[in-house]
Design an enzyme around this catalytic site. Structure first.
Site, PDB file in Angstrom:
ATOM      1  N   PRO A  11      17.550  33.491  28.833  1.00 30.29           N
ATOM      2  CA  PRO A  11      18.986  33.272  28.971  1.00 30.29           C
ATOM      3  C   PRO A  11      19.641  32.623  27.758  1.00 30.29           C
ATOM      4  O   PRO A  11      19.083  31.709  27.147  1.00 30.29           O
ATOM      5  CB  PRO A  11      19.099  32.358  30.189  1.00 30.29           C
ATOM      6  CG  PRO A  11      17.750  31.777  30.390  1.00 30.29           C
ATOM      7  CD  PRO A  11      16.782  32.793  29.863  1.00 30.29           C
ATOM      8  N   ASN A  12      20.797  33.132  27.434  1.00 29.81           N
ATOM      9  CA  ASN A  12      21.697  32.610  26.385  1.00 29.81           C
ATOM     10  C   ASN A  12      21.221  32.896  24.970  1.00 29.81           C
ATOM     11  O   ASN A  12      21.930  32.599  24.012  1.00 29.81           O
ATOM     12  CB  ASN A  12      21.958  31.094  26.574  1.00 29.81           C
ATOM     13  CG  ASN A  12      22.549  30.792  27.933  1.00 29.81           C
ATOM     14  OD1 ASN A  12      23.563  31.382  28.295  1.00 29.81           O
ATOM     15  ND2 ASN A  12      21.921  29.923  28.703  1.00 29.81           N
ATOM     16  N   ARG A  19      26.366  30.583  19.311  1.00 30.97           N
ATOM     17  CA  ARG A  19      26.142  29.490  20.256  1.00 30.97           C
ATOM     18  C   ARG A  19      25.664  28.237  19.505  1.00 30.97           C
ATOM     19  O   ARG A  19      24.688  28.318  18.756  1.00 30.97           O
ATOM     20  CB  ARG A  19      25.033  29.985  21.187  1.00 30.97           C
ATOM     21  CG  ARG A  19      24.329  28.962  21.977  1.00 30.97           C
ATOM     22  CD  ARG A  19      23.065  29.518  22.619  1.00 30.97           C
ATOM     23  NE  ARG A  19      22.561  28.535  23.550  1.00 30.97           N
ATOM     24  CZ  ARG A  19      21.335  28.483  24.021  1.00 30.97           C
ATOM     25  NH1 ARG A  19      20.453  29.404  23.662  1.00 30.97           N
ATOM     26  NH2 ARG A  19      20.982  27.543  24.849  1.00 30.97           N
ATOM     27  N   TYR A  24      21.239  26.091  16.646  1.00 31.74           N
ATOM     28  CA  TYR A  24      20.559  27.391  16.583  1.00 31.74           C
ATOM     29  C   TYR A  24      20.889  28.208  15.324  1.00 31.74           C
ATOM     30  O   TYR A  24      20.339  29.289  15.138  1.00 31.74           O
ATOM     31  CB  TYR A  24      20.897  28.211  17.840  1.00 31.74           C
ATOM     32  CG  TYR A  24      20.462  27.516  19.117  1.00 31.74           C
ATOM     33  CD1 TYR A  24      19.103  27.354  19.413  1.00 31.74           C
ATOM     34  CD2 TYR A  24      21.389  26.978  20.001  1.00 31.74           C
ATOM     35  CE1 TYR A  24      18.695  26.701  20.575  1.00 31.74           C
ATOM     36  CE2 TYR A  24      20.994  26.318  21.162  1.00 31.74           C
ATOM     37  CZ  TYR A  24      19.656  26.189  21.431  1.00 31.74           C
ATOM     38  OH  TYR A  24      19.255  25.535  22.574  1.00 31.74           O
ATOM     39  N   ASN A  75      10.456  33.383  24.419  1.00 31.90           N
ATOM     40  CA  ASN A  75      11.393  32.261  24.394  1.00 31.90           C
ATOM     41  C   ASN A  75      12.129  32.335  25.722  1.00 31.90           C
ATOM     42  O   ASN A  75      13.035  33.159  25.898  1.00 31.90           O
ATOM     43  CB  ASN A  75      12.357  32.352  23.214  1.00 31.90           C
ATOM     44  CG  ASN A  75      13.240  31.108  23.117  1.00 31.90           C
ATOM     45  OD1 ASN A  75      13.314  30.328  24.068  1.00 31.90           O
ATOM     46  ND2 ASN A  75      13.903  30.926  21.991  1.00 31.90           N
ATOM     47  N   ALA A  78      16.241  28.064  28.774  1.00 32.89           N
ATOM     48  CA  ALA A  78      16.223  26.928  29.696  1.00 32.89           C
ATOM     49  C   ALA A  78      15.230  27.128  30.849  1.00 32.89           C
ATOM     50  O   ALA A  78      14.791  26.144  31.470  1.00 32.89           O
ATOM     51  CB  ALA A  78      17.625  26.675  30.234  1.00 32.89           C
ATOM     52  N   GLU A  99       4.513  30.756  23.447  1.00 35.52           N
ATOM     53  CA  GLU A  99       5.829  30.165  23.756  1.00 35.52           C
ATOM     54  C   GLU A  99       6.540  29.822  22.448  1.00 35.52           C
ATOM     55  O   GLU A  99       5.939  29.213  21.560  1.00 35.52           O
ATOM     56  CB  GLU A  99       5.611  28.888  24.583  1.00 35.52           C
ATOM     57  CG  GLU A  99       6.892  28.133  24.884  1.00 35.52           C
ATOM     58  CD  GLU A  99       6.639  26.830  25.658  1.00 35.52           C
ATOM     59  OE1 GLU A  99       5.495  26.603  26.140  1.00 35.52           O
ATOM     60  OE2 GLU A  99       7.586  26.027  25.755  1.00 35.52           O
ATOM     61  N   HIS A 101      10.271  28.389  20.566  1.00 29.39           N
ATOM     62  CA  HIS A 101      11.632  27.821  20.603  1.00 29.39           C
ATOM     63  C   HIS A 101      12.191  27.754  19.202  1.00 29.39           C
ATOM     64  O   HIS A 101      11.462  27.416  18.257  1.00 29.39           O
ATOM     65  CB  HIS A 101      11.628  26.422  21.226  1.00 29.39           C
ATOM     66  CG  HIS A 101      11.092  26.429  22.612  1.00 29.39           C
ATOM     67  ND1 HIS A 101      11.819  26.922  23.674  1.00 29.39           N
ATOM     68  CD2 HIS A 101       9.880  26.085  23.096  1.00 29.39           C
ATOM     69  CE1 HIS A 101      11.066  26.859  24.762  1.00 29.39           C
ATOM     70  NE2 HIS A 101       9.886  26.359  24.443  1.00 29.39           N
ATOM     71  N   ARG A 108      14.830  16.751  21.272  1.00 31.37           N
ATOM     72  CA  ARG A 108      16.132  16.883  21.937  1.00 31.37           C
ATOM     73  C   ARG A 108      16.167  16.047  23.221  1.00 31.37           C
ATOM     74  O   ARG A 108      15.392  15.119  23.374  1.00 31.37           O
ATOM     75  CB  ARG A 108      16.437  18.370  22.169  1.00 31.37           C
ATOM     76  CG  ARG A 108      16.551  19.128  20.836  1.00 31.37           C
ATOM     77  CD  ARG A 108      16.893  20.589  21.033  1.00 31.37           C
ATOM     78  NE  ARG A 108      18.199  20.745  21.665  1.00 31.37           N
ATOM     79  CZ  ARG A 108      18.659  21.903  22.150  1.00 31.37           C
ATOM     80  NH1 ARG A 108      17.905  22.997  22.071  1.00 31.37           N
ATOM     81  NH2 ARG A 108      19.846  21.977  22.709  1.00 31.37           N
TER      82      ARG A 108
END
Ligand code: DQA
Length: 147
Positions: A11-12, A19, A24, A75, A78, A99, A101, A108
């Site tokens: 998502p996103n 964004r 990012y 990725n 969330a 995985e 990111h 964060r």
């Protein structure tokens, strides 16, 4: 035929480039991944993006037992921090999952420090911007060389 590496973005991630550019970056993820696919000679890179948890799970089921796929780069956005269902799907399949990111999630907010999926992934690459994907491709090719 070249082996395949499948990239799944959650998502996103379709909004990367527009964004939160401070986190990012300004570059579109699609454009970056097109370049990555073009410049990778050792594997064929395919990809999908979905904002829906079930679509990501369906894709893991569909492709996760395919001997032609050397690895999956995921990725999960969330969903990384919330989805036991995606973790279960990764645990169920035989293709190794890395995985990824873009941001350094450990630096964060505390809610991003925990990953539901890390324990069932082959490894984690985070914090290198879009180059996290390039490093993940290298990691998958390296896994295969060890076998
Ligand atoms: C992300 C980090 C997640 O915490 C966040 O929800 C994302 C993107 C990253 O690539 O840095 O959507 O997975």
């Amino acid at each position: 035929m070249l082996p395949e590496i499948l990239i799944i973005n959650g998502p996103n991630l379709n909004l990367v480039g527009r964004r939160e550019p401070g986190i990012y970056g300004n570059r579109s993820l699609d454009e970056y991944l097109d370049d990555l696919a073009r410049s990778t000679t050792e594997a064929r890179i395919s990809r999908m993006q979905s904002n829906h948890e079930g679509d990501i799970i369906d894709m893991l089921h569909e492709r996760g037992f395919d001997n032609g796929i050397r690895g999956i780069i995921l990725n999960a956005g969330a969903y990384t921090h919330t989805s036991l269902a995606i973790a279960d799907a990764i645990a169920a399949i035989s293709v190794p999952v890395v995985e990824v990111h873009i941001s350094n999630v450990a630096a964060r907010e505390p809610i991003r420090h925990h990953s539901m999926i890390s324990p069932v992934c082959r490894g984690v690459i985070a914090g290198f911007g879009l180059d996290s994907y390039r490093l993940a491709v290298q990691a998958i090719l390296a896994i295969d060389q060890q076998q």
